[in-house]
Design a protein around this motif. Structure first.
Motif, mmCIF file in Angstrom:
data_model
loop_
_atom_site.group_PDB
_atom_site.id
_atom_site.type_symbol
_atom_site.label_atom_id
_atom_site.label_comp_id
_atom_site.label_asym_id
_atom_site.label_seq_id
_atom_site.Cartn_x
_atom_site.Cartn_y
_atom_site.Cartn_z
ATOM 1 N N ALA A 57 35.495 43.562 41.783
ATOM 2 C CA ALA A 57 34.771 44.834 41.620
ATOM 3 C C ALA A 57 35.747 45.999 41.474
ATOM 4 C CB ALA A 57 33.838 45.063 42.805
ATOM 5 N N VAL A 58 36.770 46.038 42.307
ATOM 6 C CA VAL A 58 37.771 47.108 42.224
ATOM 7 C C VAL A 58 38.487 47.059 40.870
ATOM 8 C CG1 VAL A 58 39.962 47.941 43.192
ATOM 9 C CG2 VAL A 58 38.069 47.345 44.707
ATOM 10 N N THR A 59 38.806 45.860 40.408
ATOM 11 C CA THR A 59 39.463 45.705 39.104
ATOM 12 C C THR A 59 38.559 46.195 37.982
ATOM 13 O OG1 THR A 59 40.743 43.824 39.916
ATOM 14 C CG2 THR A 59 40.519 44.044 37.523
ATOM 15 N N ASP A 60 37.290 45.799 38.013
ATOM 16 C CA ASP A 60 36.349 46.247 36.980
ATOM 17 C C ASP A 60 36.184 47.763 36.995
ATOM 18 O OD1 ASP A 60 35.731 43.934 35.635
ATOM 19 O OD2 ASP A 60 33.885 43.548 36.727
ATOM 20 N N ILE A 61 36.069 48.354 38.166
ATOM 21 C CA ILE A 61 35.926 49.814 38.269
ATOM 22 C C ILE A 61 37.168 50.501 37.709
ATOM 23 C CG2 ILE A 61 35.852 51.745 39.905
ATOM 24 C CD1 ILE A 61 33.893 50.021 41.577
ATOM 25 N N ALA A 62 38.346 49.997 38.059
ATOM 26 C CA ALA A 62 39.593 50.598 37.560
ATOM 27 C C ALA A 62 39.674 50.503 36.037
ATOM 28 C CB ALA A 62 40.793 49.920 38.207
ATOM 29 N N LEU A 63 39.375 49.326 35.487
ATOM 30 C CA LEU A 63 39.418 49.162 34.023
ATOM 31 C C LEU A 63 38.370 50.023 33.330
ATOM 32 C CD1 LEU A 63 39.995 45.315 33.781
ATOM 33 C CD2 LEU A 63 41.622 47.130 33.173
ATOM 34 N N LEU A 64 37.168 50.036 33.866
ATOM 35 C CA LEU A 64 36.096 50.827 33.265
ATOM 36 C C LEU A 64 36.410 52.323 33.325
ATOM 37 C CD1 LEU A 64 33.356 50.584 31.882
ATOM 38 C CD2 LEU A 64 32.288 50.608 34.141
ATOM 39 N N SER A 65 37.121 52.750 34.354
ATOM 40 C CA SER A 65 37.455 54.171 34.472
ATOM 41 C C SER A 65 38.387 54.647 33.364
ATOM 42 C CB SER A 65 38.080 54.472 35.838
ATOM 43 O OG SER A 65 39.406 53.986 35.900
ATOM 44 N N LEU A 66 39.039 53.724 32.669
ATOM 45 C CA LEU A 66 39.950 54.088 31.579
ATOM 46 C C LEU A 66 39.231 54.362 30.265
ATOM 47 C CD1 LEU A 66 42.727 51.436 32.288
ATOM 48 C CD2 LEU A 66 42.726 53.865 32.947
ATOM 49 N N ALA A 67 37.952 54.033 30.208
ATOM 50 C CA ALA A 67 37.190 54.183 28.960
ATOM 51 C C ALA A 67 36.880 55.647 28.664
ATOM 52 C CB ALA A 67 35.886 53.392 29.053
ATOM 53 N N ASP A 68 36.817 55.972 27.388
ATOM 54 C CA ASP A 68 36.451 57.328 26.962
ATOM 55 C C ASP A 68 34.946 57.544 26.989
ATOM 56 O OD1 ASP A 68 39.098 58.091 26.446
ATOM 57 O OD2 ASP A 68 39.017 57.232 24.443
ATOM 58 N N VAL A 69 34.202 56.467 26.826
ATOM 59 C CA VAL A 69 32.738 56.542 26.811
ATOM 60 C C VAL A 69 32.199 55.511 27.800
ATOM 61 C CG1 VAL A 69 30.643 56.265 25.418
ATOM 62 C CG2 VAL A 69 32.707 57.242 24.381
ATOM 63 N N HIS A 70 31.286 55.948 28.643
ATOM 64 C CA HIS A 70 30.643 55.046 29.594
ATOM 65 C C HIS A 70 29.152 54.951 29.279
ATOM 66 C CE1 HIS A 70 34.061 56.094 32.450
ATOM 67 N NE2 HIS A 70 34.144 54.795 32.254
ATOM 68 N N VAL A 71 28.669 53.739 29.147
ATOM 69 C CA VAL A 71 27.234 53.482 29.076
ATOM 70 C C VAL A 71 26.935 52.730 30.362
ATOM 71 C CG1 VAL A 71 25.350 52.384 27.824
ATOM 72 C CG2 VAL A 71 27.301 53.350 26.564
ATOM 73 N N ILE A 72 26.236 53.397 31.274
ATOM 74 C CA ILE A 72 26.102 52.864 32.623
ATOM 75 C C ILE A 72 24.646 52.764 33.056
ATOM 76 C CG2 ILE A 72 28.358 53.763 33.294
ATOM 77 C CD1 ILE A 72 26.890 56.006 34.807
ATOM 78 N N SER A 73 24.419 51.919 34.036
ATOM 79 C CA SER A 73 23.106 51.818 34.654
ATOM 80 C C SER A 73 22.897 53.033 35.544
ATOM 81 C CB SER A 73 23.032 50.537 35.493
ATOM 82 O OG SER A 73 21.892 50.552 36.306
ATOM 83 N N ALA A 74 21.749 53.671 35.417
ATOM 84 C CA ALA A 74 21.465 54.867 36.206
ATOM 85 C C ALA A 74 21.217 54.545 37.668
ATOM 86 C CB ALA A 74 20.262 55.596 35.618
ATOM 87 N N ARG A 75 20.911 53.306 37.976
ATOM 88 C CA ARG A 75 20.552 52.937 39.346
ATOM 89 C C ARG A 75 21.647 52.174 40.087
ATOM 90 N NH1 ARG A 75 15.059 54.161 40.414
ATOM 91 N NH2 ARG A 75 14.041 54.668 38.467
ATOM 92 N N SER A 76 22.837 52.167 39.541
ATOM 93 C CA SER A 76 23.931 51.448 40.176
ATOM 94 C C SER A 76 25.109 52.380 40.379
ATOM 95 C CB SER A 76 24.363 50.269 39.306
ATOM 96 O OG SER A 76 25.546 49.698 39.822
ATOM 97 N N GLY A 77 25.738 52.281 41.514
ATOM 98 C CA GLY A 77 26.896 53.114 41.787
ATOM 99 C C GLY A 77 28.144 52.668 41.058
ATOM 100 N N PHE A 78 28.161 51.439 40.593
ATOM 101 C CA PHE A 78 29.337 50.859 39.949
ATOM 102 C C PHE A 78 29.813 51.712 38.773
ATOM 103 C CE2 PHE A 78 31.736 47.766 37.545
ATOM 104 C CZ PHE A 78 32.334 46.991 38.537
ATOM 105 N N GLY A 79 28.930 51.980 37.838
ATOM 106 C CA GLY A 79 29.295 52.782 36.670
ATOM 107 C C GLY A 79 29.539 54.235 37.010
ATOM 108 N N VAL A 80 28.784 54.764 37.974
ATOM 109 C CA VAL A 80 28.957 56.158 38.375
ATOM 110 C C VAL A 80 30.344 56.363 38.980
ATOM 111 C CG1 VAL A 80 28.126 57.994 39.902
ATOM 112 C CG2 VAL A 80 26.494 56.555 38.703
ATOM 113 N N VAL A 81 30.756 55.446 39.858
ATOM 114 C CA VAL A 81 32.072 55.556 40.483
ATOM 115 C C VAL A 81 33.172 55.496 39.424
ATOM 116 C CG1 VAL A 81 33.727 54.409 42.025
ATOM 117 C CG2 VAL A 81 31.349 54.724 42.740
ATOM 118 N N SER A 82 33.075 54.561 38.490
ATOM 119 C CA SER A 82 34.104 54.471 37.448
ATOM 120 C C SER A 82 34.112 55.720 36.575
ATOM 121 C CB SER A 82 33.932 53.209 36.607
ATOM 122 O OG SER A 82 32.727 53.241 35.905
#
Length: 120
Positions: A57-82
């Motif tokens: 999870a930490v690895t995915d959040i770190a990698l996702l945080s490098l993206a210029d565009v995020h398409v995330i689930s509105a009901r999950s903290g995972f995408g919001v944190v990244s």
């Protein structure tokens, strides 16, 4: 402009389908199911699995945080944190909520970070 998509989701089936559709333009793990940090969702609460799930999870959040565009689930903290960890001025967030209408218009205007964090 060419994009590469980093896809992370609990659904192995969805990751495989996206990889089939978009091929080399997608970076994702198609080899194994995800381990949720809430082990009751996996049905396997062995200490090694919980530790592995947290590392992934930490690895995915770190990698996702490098993206210029995020398409995330509105009901999950995972995408919001990244999204919150994303550095730099060029950043767009688009939330998808399967239970409610999108908050972003179809004209491509991204969601406001303040609204994303307040609603989370």
């Amino acid at each position: 402009m060419s994009y590469v998509f980093y896809v992370t989701t609990n659904s192995l089936e969805l990751r495989r389908a996206i990889k089939r559709e978009y091929g080399e333009r997608v970076l994702t793990d198609t080899s194994a199911p995800s381990l949720h940090t809430d082990c009751t969702k996996n049905g396997n609460c062995h200490e090694n699995n919980i530790s592995k799930a947290l590392r992934l999870a930490v690895t995915d959040i770190a990698l996702l945080s490098l993206a210029d565009v995020h398409v995330i689930s509105a009901r999950s903290g995972f995408g919001v944190v990244s999204s919150m960890l994303r550095l730099g001025p060029e950043h767009s967030i688009y939330r998808i909520d399967q239970y409610a209408p999108r908050t972003t218009s179809c004209d491509g205007t991204p969601d406001n970070m303040e609204a994303v964090t307040e609603e989370w």
